[in-house]
Design a protein around this motif. Sequence first.
Motif, short mmCIF file in Angstrom:
data_model
loop_
_atom_site.label_atom_id
_atom_site.label_comp_id
_atom_site.label_asym_id
_atom_site.label_seq_id
_atom_site.Cartn_x
_atom_site.Cartn_y
_atom_site.Cartn_z
N HIS A 1 -22.58 21.95 -111.12
CA HIS A 1 -21.56 21.11 -111.73
C HIS A 1 -20.60 21.86 -112.66
O HIS A 1 -19.48 21.43 -112.87
N CYS A 2 -21.04 22.94 -113.23
CA CYS A 2 -20.18 23.74 -114.11
C CYS A 2 -20.82 25.10 -114.34
O CYS A 2 -21.99 25.30 -114.07
N ASN A 3 -20.02 26.03 -114.83
CA ASN A 3 -20.49 27.38 -115.14
C ASN A 3 -20.55 27.55 -116.65
O ASN A 3 -19.82 26.89 -117.38
N LEU B 1 -14.13 28.63 -116.03
CA LEU B 1 -13.48 27.33 -115.80
C LEU B 1 -13.10 27.11 -114.34
O LEU B 1 -13.07 25.98 -113.87
N LYS C 1 -15.80 28.72 -108.37
CA LYS C 1 -16.84 27.96 -107.69
C LYS C 1 -17.30 28.86 -106.55
O LYS C 1 -16.59 29.00 -105.56
#
Length: 128
Positions: free
Chosen positions: A15-17, A112, A115
Amino acid sequence: MANEYKIKGIFLQVHCNFLFEGSFLHQQNGLLKGKLEDLDGSSDIKGKLDLENGEMKFIKSYPRRRYPIFYSFEKKRKLWIGSYMGEEIGVGNAQCEIYTEKPAFDWGQRVLTEKLGQRGEDAWFNDL
């Protein structure tokens, strides 16, 4: 005599880094010892860095966590590709670089926008 390195990278998650950074001392016998900062705070790292063979392994410990997190990386050009595993956090992937003066990547931007599933690992190297 020990050399000081800086380390900066991201934990790649679905879902996010998350960004991490820190520094460590690397001794002639290959041992490393240092500190990392990330979303969970400050941690200690201890392990081994083999620059000649492009291998880095360390254990990360937080003062308030019961179980350590194990990291293993292999060098691919200027980037270190690896994974982590911990009883409290499970398994995941991480990418980083180690340097003495200035990082090659803009990690703040990459955390940000990157992916891994969309562009693939090789896309990271187009910027080198």
